[in-house]
Design a protein around this motif. Structure first.
Motif, PDB file in Angstrom:
ATOM      1  N   PRO A  85      19.950 -69.389  15.638  1.00 14.87           N
ATOM      2  CA  PRO A  85      20.303 -69.909  14.295  1.00 14.87           C
ATOM      3  C   PRO A  85      19.831 -68.948  13.206  1.00 14.87           C
ATOM      4  CG  PRO A  85      19.172 -71.581  15.587  1.00 14.87           C
ATOM      5  CD  PRO A  85      19.088 -70.293  16.355  1.00 14.87           C
ATOM      6  N   ASN A  86      20.650 -68.767  12.180  1.00 15.19           N
ATOM      7  CA  ASN A  86      20.239 -67.873  11.098  1.00 15.19           C
ATOM      8  C   ASN A  86      19.191 -68.556  10.220  1.00 15.19           C
ATOM      9  OD1 ASN A  86      21.534 -69.382   9.033  1.00 15.19           O
ATOM     10  ND2 ASN A  86      23.460 -68.335   9.430  1.00 15.19           N
ATOM     11  N   ASP A  87      18.582 -67.788   9.359  1.00 17.64           N
ATOM     12  CA  ASP A  87      17.501 -68.299   8.508  1.00 17.64           C
ATOM     13  C   ASP A  87      17.958 -69.430   7.593  1.00 17.64           C
ATOM     14  OD1 ASP A  87      15.649 -66.609   9.650  1.00 17.64           O
ATOM     15  OD2 ASP A  87      15.795 -65.092   8.069  1.00 17.64           O
ATOM     16  N   ASP A  88      19.207 -69.391   7.123  1.00 11.25           N
ATOM     17  CA  ASP A  88      19.715 -70.458   6.251  1.00 11.25           C
ATOM     18  C   ASP A  88      19.741 -71.793   6.982  1.00 11.25           C
ATOM     19  OD1 ASP A  88      20.085 -68.700   4.141  1.00 11.25           O
ATOM     20  OD2 ASP A  88      22.203 -68.347   4.615  1.00 11.25           O
ATOM     21  N   VAL A  89      20.162 -71.784   8.244  1.00 16.15           N
ATOM     22  CA  VAL A  89      20.208 -73.009   9.041  1.00 16.15           C
ATOM     23  C   VAL A  89      18.797 -73.536   9.271  1.00 16.15           C
ATOM     24  CG1 VAL A  89      20.805 -73.978  11.298  1.00 16.15           C
ATOM     25  CG2 VAL A  89      22.398 -72.435  10.147  1.00 16.15           C
ATOM     26  N   ILE A  90      17.899 -72.661   9.631  1.00 11.29           N
ATOM     27  CA  ILE A  90      16.508 -73.069   9.873  1.00 11.29           C
ATOM     28  C   ILE A  90      15.889 -73.632   8.603  1.00 11.29           C
ATOM     29  CG2 ILE A  90      14.194 -72.215  10.439  1.00 11.29           C
ATOM     30  CD1 ILE A  90      15.640 -70.199  12.343  1.00 11.29           C
ATOM     31  N   LEU A 102      14.449 -77.472   7.984  1.00 12.46           N
ATOM     32  CA  LEU A 102      13.094 -77.710   7.481  1.00 12.46           C
ATOM     33  C   LEU A 102      13.105 -78.490   6.166  1.00 12.46           C
ATOM     34  CD1 LEU A 102      11.450 -74.259   8.296  1.00 12.46           C
ATOM     35  CD2 LEU A 102      11.103 -76.439   9.485  1.00 12.46           C
ATOM     36  N   ARG A 103      14.065 -78.195   5.287  1.00  8.29           N
ATOM     37  CA  ARG A 103      14.184 -78.919   4.015  1.00  8.29           C
ATOM     38  C   ARG A 103      14.523 -80.391   4.273  1.00  8.29           C
ATOM     39  NH1 ARG A 103      17.635 -80.495   0.005  1.00  8.29           N
ATOM     40  NH2 ARG A 103      19.543 -79.968   1.097  1.00  8.29           N
ATOM     41  N   SER A 104      15.428 -80.631   5.211  1.00  4.98           N
ATOM     42  CA  SER A 104      15.805 -82.005   5.546  1.00  4.98           C
ATOM     43  C   SER A 104      14.612 -82.787   6.072  1.00  4.98           C
ATOM     44  CB  SER A 104      16.928 -81.999   6.590  1.00  4.98           C
ATOM     45  OG  SER A 104      18.099 -81.456   6.052  1.00  4.98           O
ATOM     46  N   ILE A 105      13.822 -82.150   6.908  1.00  6.96           N
ATOM     47  CA  ILE A 105      12.617 -82.802   7.440  1.00  6.96           C
ATOM     48  C   ILE A 105      11.636 -83.090   6.310  1.00  6.96           C
ATOM     49  CG2 ILE A 105      10.570 -82.474   8.899  1.00  6.96           C
ATOM     50  CD1 ILE A 105      12.432 -80.820  10.778  1.00  6.96           C
ATOM     51  N   ASP A 106      11.458 -82.131   5.421  1.00  3.66           N
ATOM     52  CA  ASP A 106      10.503 -82.290   4.320  1.00  3.66           C
ATOM     53  C   ASP A 106      10.890 -83.424   3.376  1.00  3.66           C
ATOM     54  OD1 ASP A 106       8.139 -81.380   2.919  1.00  3.66           O
ATOM     55  OD2 ASP A 106       9.500 -80.547   1.403  1.00  3.66           O
ATOM     56  N   LEU A 107      12.188 -83.638   3.163  1.00  2.21           N
ATOM     57  CA  LEU A 107      12.656 -84.671   2.243  1.00  2.21           C
ATOM     58  C   LEU A 107      12.648 -86.071   2.837  1.00  2.21           C
ATOM     59  CD1 LEU A 107      15.721 -82.817   0.679  1.00  2.21           C
ATOM     60  CD2 LEU A 107      13.530 -83.316  -0.422  1.00  2.21           C
ATOM     61  N   LEU A 108      12.474 -86.179   4.137  1.00  2.01           N
ATOM     62  CA  LEU A 108      12.627 -87.451   4.835  1.00  2.01           C
ATOM     63  C   LEU A 108      11.294 -88.178   4.981  1.00  2.01           C
ATOM     64  CD1 LEU A 108      14.934 -88.985   6.301  1.00  2.01           C
ATOM     65  CD2 LEU A 108      14.177 -87.886   8.381  1.00  2.01           C
TER      66      LEU A 108
END
Length: 66
Positions: free
Chosen positions: A9-14, A18-24
């Motif tokens: 996976p490219n850095d944008d996907v990673i 991580l952003r989705s996890i942080d917001l949840l």
């Protein structure tokens, strides 16, 4: 599919994962993969109420009916 053909996976996907996890706070994240590539990230968030909030709910409904 052989292991050699899998793409990293490219850095944008990673970063998006991580952003989705942080917001949840409560919920789940589903990552869809097609042909060895991440094609979709879906975030489902749960809204939880404590027992004090549940006690307020009937009073709010009563006020709305007036």
């Amino acid at each position: 599919m052989s292991h050699e053909s899998k793409q990293k996976p490219n850095d944008d996907v990673i970063q998006e994962i991580l952003r989705s996890i942080d917001l949840l706070r409560f919920g789940s994240i589903e990552i869809t993969v097609h042909d060895g590539r991440v094609t979709q990230i879906e975030r489902r968030e749960k809204v939880r109420f404590n027992s004090d909030t549940q006690k307020i709910k009937p009073a709010l409904q009563s006020a709305a009916n007036h």
